[in-house]
Design an enzyme around this catalytic site. Structure first.
Site, short mmCIF file in Angstrom:
data_model
loop_
_atom_site.label_atom_id
_atom_site.label_comp_id
_atom_site.label_asym_id
_atom_site.label_seq_id
_atom_site.Cartn_x
_atom_site.Cartn_y
_atom_site.Cartn_z
N HIS A 101 0.85 -1.20 0.00
CA HIS A 101 0.00 0.00 0.00
C HIS A 101 0.88 1.24 0.00
O HIS A 101 2.00 1.23 0.49
CB HIS A 101 -0.94 0.02 1.21
CG HIS A 101 -0.24 -0.26 2.49
ND1 HIS A 101 0.05 -1.55 2.90
CD2 HIS A 101 0.26 0.56 3.44
CE1 HIS A 101 0.70 -1.49 4.05
NE2 HIS A 101 0.84 -0.22 4.40
N HIS A 103 1.00 5.06 1.39
CA HIS A 103 0.42 6.00 2.35
C HIS A 103 0.37 7.39 1.73
O HIS A 103 1.36 7.84 1.13
CB HIS A 103 1.30 6.10 3.59
CG HIS A 103 1.41 4.85 4.41
ND1 HIS A 103 0.65 4.62 5.53
CD2 HIS A 103 2.20 3.75 4.27
CE1 HIS A 103 0.98 3.45 6.07
NE2 HIS A 103 1.91 2.90 5.32
P1 5GP Z 1 2.35 -0.33 7.12
O1 5GP Z 1 2.93 -0.35 8.51
O2 5GP Z 1 2.12 -1.76 6.68
O3 5GP Z 1 3.09 0.49 6.13
O4 5GP Z 1 0.95 0.39 7.24
C1 5GP Z 1 -0.22 -0.25 7.61
C2 5GP Z 1 -1.23 0.83 7.87
O5 5GP Z 1 -2.51 0.23 7.98
C3 5GP Z 1 -0.98 1.58 9.19
O6 5GP Z 1 -0.84 2.96 8.93
C4 5GP Z 1 -2.21 1.25 10.02
O7 5GP Z 1 -2.63 2.35 10.79
C5 5GP Z 1 -3.24 0.86 8.99
N1 5GP Z 1 -4.22 -0.10 9.44
C6 5GP Z 1 -4.00 -1.20 10.19
N2 5GP Z 1 -5.14 -1.89 10.36
C7 5GP Z 1 -6.10 -1.21 9.70
C8 5GP Z 1 -7.52 -1.43 9.51
O8 5GP Z 1 -8.11 -2.40 9.98
N3 5GP Z 1 -8.18 -0.52 8.75
C9 5GP Z 1 -7.56 0.58 8.21
N4 5GP Z 1 -8.32 1.42 7.51
N5 5GP Z 1 -6.24 0.81 8.37
C10 5GP Z 1 -5.52 -0.06 9.10
#
Ligand code: 5GP
Ligand code: ZN
Length: 137
Positions: A101, A103
């Site tokens: 993903h 951000h």
């Molecule tokens: P990563 O650490 O993998 O780059 O980012 C994962 C993102 O997903 C984090 O910013 C976290 O806040 C978000 N996130 C985690 N669980 C959920 C969820 O159940 N729903 C949504 N909308 N975001 C989530």
């Protein structure tokens, strides 16, 4: 295309709710529930892949193309001074959800980012911000 037990695949399939901003054939954009700034969104490809090397080039291009557009929409809608685009690959890089993903994190001068994936935001506030962004689409 999708993977069992993947949080974001479940969101894409509608099995887990999200605050949806935008969708097309290749991507879904929704609010991050633990935002690092107001308006923090995630652009996910519909093709499952754990990280940026596990999706095909059209999906990689799609998340960046949509990120380019939605970051400007958010910047204008929220009157942000700038926008950080962030994409983490691997736990060592801070990745916590293993469906790739991008951000989109709106920024204002002098306001520090909140901690990554730490504190769940108030849903009413998230929906209000989402409505502002969607009005700018
Ligand atoms: P990563 O650490 O993998 O780059 O980012 C994962 C993102 O997903 C984090 O910013 C976290 O806040 C978000 N996130 C985690 N669980 C959920 C969820 O159940 N729903 C949504 N909308 N975001 C989530
Ligand atoms: Zn997935």
């Amino acid at each position: 295309m999708t993977a069992p037990d993947c949080l974001f695949c479940k969101i894409i399939q509608g099995q887990i709710p999200c605050i949806r901003i935008f969708e097309d054939d290749a991507t879904l954009v929704f609010m991050d529930i633990m935002p690092q700034s107001d308006g923090h969104m995630l652009v996910v490809p519909k093709q499952h892949g754990a990280n940026i090397w596990d999706i095909d080039q059209p999906s990689a291009m799609a998340i960046m193309t949509v990120g380019q557009r939605l970051s400007l929409v958010a910047k204008n809608a929220l009157q942000a001074a700038g926008v950080s685009l962030m994409q983490l690959n691997g736990a060592a890089a801070g990745q916590t959800v293993f469906h790739v993903h991008l951000h989109i994190i709106p920024r204002w001068a002098g306001s520090d980012l909140r901690m990554h994936a730490r504190e769940q935001a108030d849903r009413i506030k998230l929906v209000a911000i989402a409505e502002k962004i969607k009005a700018g689409l």
